[in-house]
Design an enzyme around this catalytic site. Structure first.
Site, PDB file in Angstrom:
ATOM      1  N   GLY A 191      11.887  54.898  55.484  1.00 55.14           N
ATOM      2  CA  GLY A 191      12.089  56.350  55.422  1.00 55.14           C
ATOM      3  C   GLY A 191      13.498  56.745  55.871  1.00 55.14           C
ATOM      4  N   THR A 192      13.971  57.846  55.304  1.00 58.96           N
ATOM      5  CA  THR A 192      15.265  58.412  55.720  1.00 58.96           C
ATOM      6  C   THR A 192      15.078  59.911  55.932  1.00 58.96           C
ATOM      7  OG1 THR A 192      15.823  58.525  53.360  1.00 58.96           O
ATOM      8  CG2 THR A 192      16.782  56.708  54.617  1.00 58.96           C
TER       9      THR A 192
ATOM     10  N   GLU B 297      15.462  55.128  43.763  1.00 60.15           N
ATOM     11  CA  GLU B 297      14.199  55.244  43.032  1.00 60.15           C
ATOM     12  C   GLU B 297      14.025  56.685  42.547  1.00 60.15           C
ATOM     13  OE1 GLU B 297      12.084  52.893  41.968  1.00 60.15           O
ATOM     14  OE2 GLU B 297      11.430  54.681  40.923  1.00 60.15           O
ATOM     15  N   PHE B 298      13.605  56.825  41.293  1.00 60.79           N
ATOM     16  CA  PHE B 298      13.440  58.161  40.713  1.00 60.79           C
ATOM     17  C   PHE B 298      11.980  58.512  40.423  1.00 60.79           C
ATOM     18  CE2 PHE B 298      17.785  56.863  39.623  1.00 60.79           C
ATOM     19  CZ  PHE B 298      18.495  57.931  40.148  1.00 60.79           C
TER      20      PHE B 298
ATOM     21  N   CYS C 215      11.172  64.911  49.626  1.00 64.61           N
ATOM     22  CA  CYS C 215      12.576  64.600  49.318  1.00 64.61           C
ATOM     23  C   CYS C 215      13.482  65.766  48.914  1.00 64.61           C
ATOM     24  CB  CYS C 215      12.631  63.519  48.264  1.00 64.61           C
ATOM     25  SG  CYS C 215      12.009  61.958  48.925  1.00 64.61           S
TER      26      CYS C 215
ATOM     27  N   GLN D 161      13.933  68.932  49.712  1.00 61.09           N
ATOM     28  CA  GLN D 161      14.604  69.659  50.794  1.00 61.09           C
ATOM     29  C   GLN D 161      15.486  68.730  51.625  1.00 61.09           C
ATOM     30  OE1 GLN D 161      12.667  72.808  52.960  1.00 61.09           O
ATOM     31  NE2 GLN D 161      13.073  71.753  54.867  1.00 61.09           N
TER      32      GLN D 161
ATOM     33  N   LYS E  51       1.634  68.631  45.422  1.00 60.94           N
ATOM     34  CA  LYS E  51       1.423  68.726  43.979  1.00 60.94           C
ATOM     35  C   LYS E  51       0.118  68.010  43.688  1.00 60.94           C
ATOM     36  CE  LYS E  51       3.900  65.730  41.396  1.00 60.94           C
ATOM     37  NZ  LYS E  51       4.962  64.802  40.932  1.00 60.94           N
TER      38      LYS E  51
HETATM   39  N1  NAI Z   1       8.211  59.418  48.298  1.00 61.64           N
HETATM   40  C1  NAI Z   1       8.834  59.448  47.144  1.00 61.64           C
HETATM   41  O1  NAI Z   1       8.282  59.861  46.129  1.00 61.64           O
HETATM   42  C2  NAI Z   1      10.232  58.941  47.017  1.00 61.64           C
HETATM   43  C3  NAI Z   1      10.956  58.529  48.136  1.00 61.64           C
HETATM   44  N2  NAI Z   1      12.231  58.066  47.983  1.00 61.64           N
HETATM   45  C4  NAI Z   1      12.980  57.573  49.141  1.00 61.64           C
HETATM   46  O2  NAI Z   1      12.456  56.283  49.473  1.00 61.64           O
HETATM   47  C5  NAI Z   1      12.515  56.061  50.889  1.00 61.64           C
HETATM   48  C6  NAI Z   1      11.143  55.703  51.408  1.00 61.64           C
HETATM   49  O3  NAI Z   1      10.293  56.802  51.179  1.00 61.64           O
HETATM   50  P1  NAI Z   1       8.713  56.696  51.322  1.00 61.64           P
HETATM   51  O4  NAI Z   1       8.246  55.418  50.728  1.00 61.64           O
HETATM   52  O5  NAI Z   1       8.160  57.978  50.831  1.00 61.64           O
HETATM   53  O6  NAI Z   1       8.594  56.600  52.934  1.00 61.64           O
HETATM   54  P2  NAI Z   1       7.335  56.212  53.800  1.00 61.64           P
HETATM   55  O7  NAI Z   1       7.505  56.859  55.100  1.00 61.64           O
HETATM   56  O8  NAI Z   1       6.079  56.398  53.007  1.00 61.64           O
HETATM   57  O9  NAI Z   1       7.486  54.602  53.991  1.00 61.64           O
HETATM   58  C7  NAI Z   1       8.483  54.002  54.758  1.00 61.64           C
HETATM   59  C8  NAI Z   1       7.863  52.795  55.471  1.00 61.64           C
HETATM   60  O10 NAI Z   1       8.896  52.044  56.115  1.00 61.64           O
HETATM   61  C9  NAI Z   1       8.343  51.453  57.282  1.00 61.64           C
HETATM   62  N3  NAI Z   1       9.416  50.985  58.166  1.00 61.64           N
HETATM   63  C10 NAI Z   1      10.345  51.723  58.827  1.00 61.64           C
HETATM   64  N4  NAI Z   1      11.178  50.912  59.506  1.00 61.64           N
HETATM   65  C11 NAI Z   1      10.773  49.636  59.264  1.00 61.64           C
HETATM   66  C12 NAI Z   1      11.240  48.351  59.669  1.00 61.64           C
HETATM   67  N5  NAI Z   1      12.309  48.200  60.453  1.00 61.64           N
HETATM   68  N6  NAI Z   1      10.571  47.264  59.234  1.00 61.64           N
HETATM   69  C13 NAI Z   1       9.493  47.381  58.437  1.00 61.64           C
HETATM   70  N7  NAI Z   1       9.015  48.573  58.005  1.00 61.64           N
HETATM   71  C14 NAI Z   1       9.650  49.680  58.413  1.00 61.64           C
HETATM   72  C15 NAI Z   1       7.475  52.546  57.864  1.00 61.64           C
HETATM   73  O11 NAI Z   1       6.514  52.032  58.757  1.00 61.64           O
HETATM   74  C16 NAI Z   1       6.863  53.166  56.590  1.00 61.64           C
HETATM   75  O12 NAI Z   1       5.587  52.626  56.289  1.00 61.64           O
HETATM   76  C17 NAI Z   1      13.098  57.351  51.476  1.00 61.64           C
HETATM   77  O13 NAI Z   1      14.477  57.174  51.663  1.00 61.64           O
HETATM   78  C18 NAI Z   1      12.837  58.380  50.405  1.00 61.64           C
HETATM   79  O14 NAI Z   1      13.805  59.405  50.430  1.00 61.64           O
HETATM   80  C19 NAI Z   1      12.813  57.971  46.758  1.00 61.64           C
HETATM   81  C20 NAI Z   1      12.143  58.336  45.630  1.00 61.64           C
HETATM   82  C21 NAI Z   1      10.792  58.845  45.657  1.00 61.64           C
HETATM   83  O1  UGA Z   2      13.222  61.426  45.499  1.00 60.57           O
HETATM   84  C1  UGA Z   2      12.053  61.720  45.404  1.00 60.57           C
HETATM   85  O2  UGA Z   2      11.250  61.736  46.337  1.00 60.57           O
HETATM   86  C2  UGA Z   2      11.468  62.161  44.101  1.00 60.57           C
HETATM   87  O3  UGA Z   2      11.419  63.617  44.173  1.00 60.57           O
HETATM   88  C3  UGA Z   2      10.830  64.238  43.045  1.00 60.57           C
HETATM   89  O4  UGA Z   2       9.496  63.771  42.881  1.00 60.57           O
HETATM   90  P1  UGA Z   2       8.274  64.385  43.704  1.00 60.57           P
HETATM   91  O5  UGA Z   2       8.790  65.165  44.857  1.00 60.57           O
HETATM   92  O6  UGA Z   2       7.344  63.266  43.962  1.00 60.57           O
HETATM   93  O7  UGA Z   2       7.522  65.358  42.683  1.00 60.57           O
HETATM   94  P2  UGA Z   2       8.034  66.463  41.621  1.00 60.57           P
HETATM   95  O8  UGA Z   2       7.219  66.345  40.421  1.00 60.57           O
HETATM   96  O9  UGA Z   2       9.499  66.418  41.449  1.00 60.57           O
HETATM   97  O10 UGA Z   2       7.636  67.818  42.344  1.00 60.57           O
HETATM   98  C4  UGA Z   2       8.297  68.271  43.505  1.00 60.57           C
HETATM   99  C5  UGA Z   2       7.822  69.670  43.848  1.00 60.57           C
HETATM  100  O11 UGA Z   2       8.314  70.607  42.893  1.00 60.57           O
HETATM  101  C6  UGA Z   2       7.243  71.376  42.353  1.00 60.57           C
HETATM  102  N1  UGA Z   2       7.588  71.720  40.958  1.00 60.57           N
HETATM  103  C7  UGA Z   2       7.923  70.749  40.076  1.00 60.57           C
HETATM  104  C8  UGA Z   2       8.276  71.076  38.788  1.00 60.57           C
HETATM  105  C9  UGA Z   2       8.277  72.412  38.378  1.00 60.57           C
HETATM  106  O12 UGA Z   2       8.578  72.778  37.217  1.00 60.57           O
HETATM  107  N2  UGA Z   2       7.920  73.360  39.287  1.00 60.57           N
HETATM  108  C10 UGA Z   2       7.574  73.052  40.572  1.00 60.57           C
HETATM  109  O13 UGA Z   2       7.277  73.947  41.367  1.00 60.57           O
HETATM  110  C11 UGA Z   2       6.020  70.483  42.490  1.00 60.57           C
HETATM  111  O14 UGA Z   2       4.835  71.224  42.475  1.00 60.57           O
HETATM  112  C12 UGA Z   2       6.296  69.828  43.830  1.00 60.57           C
HETATM  113  O15 UGA Z   2       5.897  70.660  44.883  1.00 60.57           O
HETATM  114  C13 UGA Z   2      11.606  63.857  41.786  1.00 60.57           C
HETATM  115  O16 UGA Z   2      10.967  64.417  40.653  1.00 60.57           O
HETATM  116  C14 UGA Z   2      11.688  62.335  41.638  1.00 60.57           C
HETATM  117  O17 UGA Z   2      12.511  62.007  40.527  1.00 60.57           O
HETATM  118  C15 UGA Z   2      12.299  61.747  42.902  1.00 60.57           C
HETATM  119  O18 UGA Z   2      12.333  60.337  42.822  1.00 60.57           O
END
Ligand code: NAI
Ligand code: UGA
Length: 461
Positions: free
Chosen positions: A90-91, A160-161, A275, A277, A338
């Site tokens: 996490g970040t 990752e997107f 992400c 915000q 969502k």
């Molecule tokens: N959630 C999403 O849809 C997306 C997230 N990202 C980015 O990906 C990154 C990860 O996000 P999430 O998977 O949502 O986070 P998350 O909080 O679900 O998972 C992160 C995991 O890393 C583990 N961790 C932390 N420090 C560690 C260490 N030193 N060794 C082993 N494990 C460790 C934590 O225990 C946690 O389970 C963030 O930077 C986020 O911004 C990018 C695209 C989509």
């Molecule tokens: O970096 C990330 O974490 C990810 O953030 C978003 O993905 P996510 O937050 O999982 O979901 P979205 O589908 O983007 O929705 C985000 C928020 O916007 C809202 N939203 C989305 C689309 C829209 O037209 N209107 C709207 O209000 C959704 O309801 C939700 O609350 C991006 O779409 C991903 O590409 C990216 O990888």
């Protein structure tokens, strides 16, 4: 180029788990170890109750788990033998010290880098999968090379997107894969090694390669642009309400212009998720750091508009219910940010519920996927006391149960099942006048009005 035999991923969260499961499923000859310090999370990945709810994910995990996909807490063992190490920790936004409330907290990134440096032997490719501020690779490289005697590291950026709720689809068929590397022969070779992994199922022309900094920055910018579209259409939703224009019609009309495009123009109660915000805050912090306050102010507005959209929704409920919701039962449908996810991070529902609870409302809440403890935790974190939660929040097992005896229903997540409610029956069970506040434009408003409901919907005059 030597093809990788072992991949390790540090962080088994929403990104690490699904991403690695897909790589393992598509590359049966590569062993993929996903490691995490959170024992409960790892244990859940090894059952059929995965810690992340994503349609289709269990099937992908089951295909590879135990064959070439392993979830464990044995970080050192996984790192030592890996050719490629993804860092997917996490970040979050920093909550303390310099840059609090804006900058990304890089403590987990640093701890992962130190862990790698401590145990790695031989050359490794380190992949930044987490979303990080531009130029983080400099810090990664410095930590790695200063703390390892035997390791030779190439740091790549591979943001990752995927979006939650559609992660499997997004991973299987992404618009693009982005890989940034150092522009040296060693950097290029590392980039090609990672390209060869994705190229097993993604056409080469969809795998973009750039320099490190463009790749790191593009992730923040992609999220900022997506969020900006939502804030733009949400700002127009308020104007539609004032002028009797219909925001969905406006979105369709402008989205038909191929230069604008139809996606991400759905007006809502406000965007949530872990992400958007955080990444915009991070972007604005970086702009200020680099002496660009005007650029920072421009992107800040996307968040301000989102905050306003959430608070104007709750204010509208209070005003419409004759300026008081004290002791009134309000059914809230949906708490996830969502549909099709159990993730609640930054969900608009948290803030709407908080506002209503602080106004004295009795909230009857139903969400098909979010566990009760998580709802309590989010509300507490948003400033609602345990006393208020105990006295004013009831968690219900269905939409109907929540609406029974309520003055109003607020729809905050667009779960499909909310459309299937028997609204006639629901109307009979509610106080009159019976109000529906549709924060997602989900249900059929004219049908509801015919039944007798008073309906308020985002962006509808
Ligand atoms: N959630 C999403 O849809 C997306 C997230 N990202 C980015 O990906 C990154 C990860 O996000 P999430 O998977 O949502 O986070 P998350 O909080 O679900 O998972 C992160 C995991 O890393 C583990 N961790 C932390 N420090 C560690 C260490 N030193 N060794 C082993 N494990 C460790 C934590 O225990 C946690 O389970 C963030 O930077 C986020 O911004 C990018 C695209 C989509
Ligand atoms: O970096 C990330 O974490 C990810 O953030 C978003 O993905 P996510 O937050 O999982 O979901 P979205 O589908 O983007 O929705 C985000 C928020 O916007 C809202 N939203 C989305 C689309 C829209 O037209 N209107 C709207 O209000 C959704 O309801 C939700 O609350 C991006 O779409 C991903 O590409 C990216 O990888």
């Amino acid at each position: 180029m030597k093809s990788p035999k072992r991949i390790c991923c540090i962080g088994a969260g929403y990104v690490g788990g699904p991403t690695m499961a897909m790589i393992a499923a598509k590359c049966p000859d590569i062993r993929v170890d996903v490691v995490d310090i959170n024992e409960a999370r790892v244990a859940a990945w090894n059952t059929d109750e995965l810690p992340v709810y994503e349609p289709g994910l269990l099937e992908v995990v089951k295909e590879a788990r135990g064959r070439n996909l392993f979830f464990s807490t044995k970080t050192d063992e996984a790192i030592v033998d890996a050719d490629i190490i993804f860092v997917s920790v996490g970040t979050p936004t920093k909550t303390y010290g310099m840059g609090a409330g804006r900058a990304a907290d890089l403590c987990y990134i640093e701890s992962a880098a130190r862990m790698i440096a401590r145990v790695a032997r031989g050359p490794k490719i380190i992949v930044e999968k987490s979303t990080i501020p531009v130029r983080t690779a400099v810090a990664m490289r410095a930590i790695l090379s200063a703390n390892s005697e035997e390791g030779k590291f190439q740091v790549l950026s591979n943001p990752e997107f995927l979006a939650e709720g559609t992660a499997v689809e997004d991973l299987e068929n992404p618009d693009r894969i982005l890989i940034g590397g150092e522009r040296t022969p060693e950097g290029d070779a590392a980039v090609e090694t990672l390209v060869s992994v994705y190229n097993r199922w993604i056409p080469r022309e969809n795998i973009l390669t750039t320099n490190l900094w463009s790749s790191e920055l593009s992730k923040l910018v992609a999220n900022a642009f997506l969020a900006q579209r939502i804030s733009s259409i949400n700002s127009i939703s308020a104007l539609c309400e004032a002028t009797e224009a219909d925001v969905d019609e406006v979105a369709r009309a402008i989205g038909a212009d191929s230069r604008i495009g139809p996606k991400f123009l759905k007006a809502s109660v406000g965007f949530g998720g872990s992400c958007f915000q955080k990444d915009i805050l991070n972007l604005t912090y970086l702009c200020e750091h680099f002496g660009l306050p005007e650029v920072a102010a421009y992107w800040d507005q996307v968040i301000k508009m989102n905050d306003w959209q959430k608070s104007r929704f709750s204010a509208n409920i209070v005003q419409t219910l004759f300026n008081t919701v004290r002791d009134k039962r309000i059914a809230v449908w949906g708490f996830a940010f969502k549909k099709d996810t159990n993730d609640t991070r930054e969900s608009a529902a948290i803030y709407v519920c908080r506002d209503l609870l602080l106004e004295g409302a009795q909230i009857a809440l139903y969400d098909p996927r979010v566990p009760v403890q998580l709802i309590h935790q989010e509300l507490q974190y948003a400033g609602v006391s345990q006393d208020i939660i105990d006295q004013q929040l009831t968690i219900c097992a269905s939409c109907e149960e929540a609406a029974d005896g309520a003055h109003a229903v607020a729809i905050l997540t667009e779960w499909d099942e909310f459309r299937d409610v028997d609204f006639e029956q629901m109307y009979a069970s509610m106080f009159k006048p019976a109000f529906v506040f549709d924060g997602r434009d989900l249900v059929d408003h004219s049908q509801l009005r015919e039944i007798g409901f008073e309906v308020y919907a985002i962006g509808k005059g």
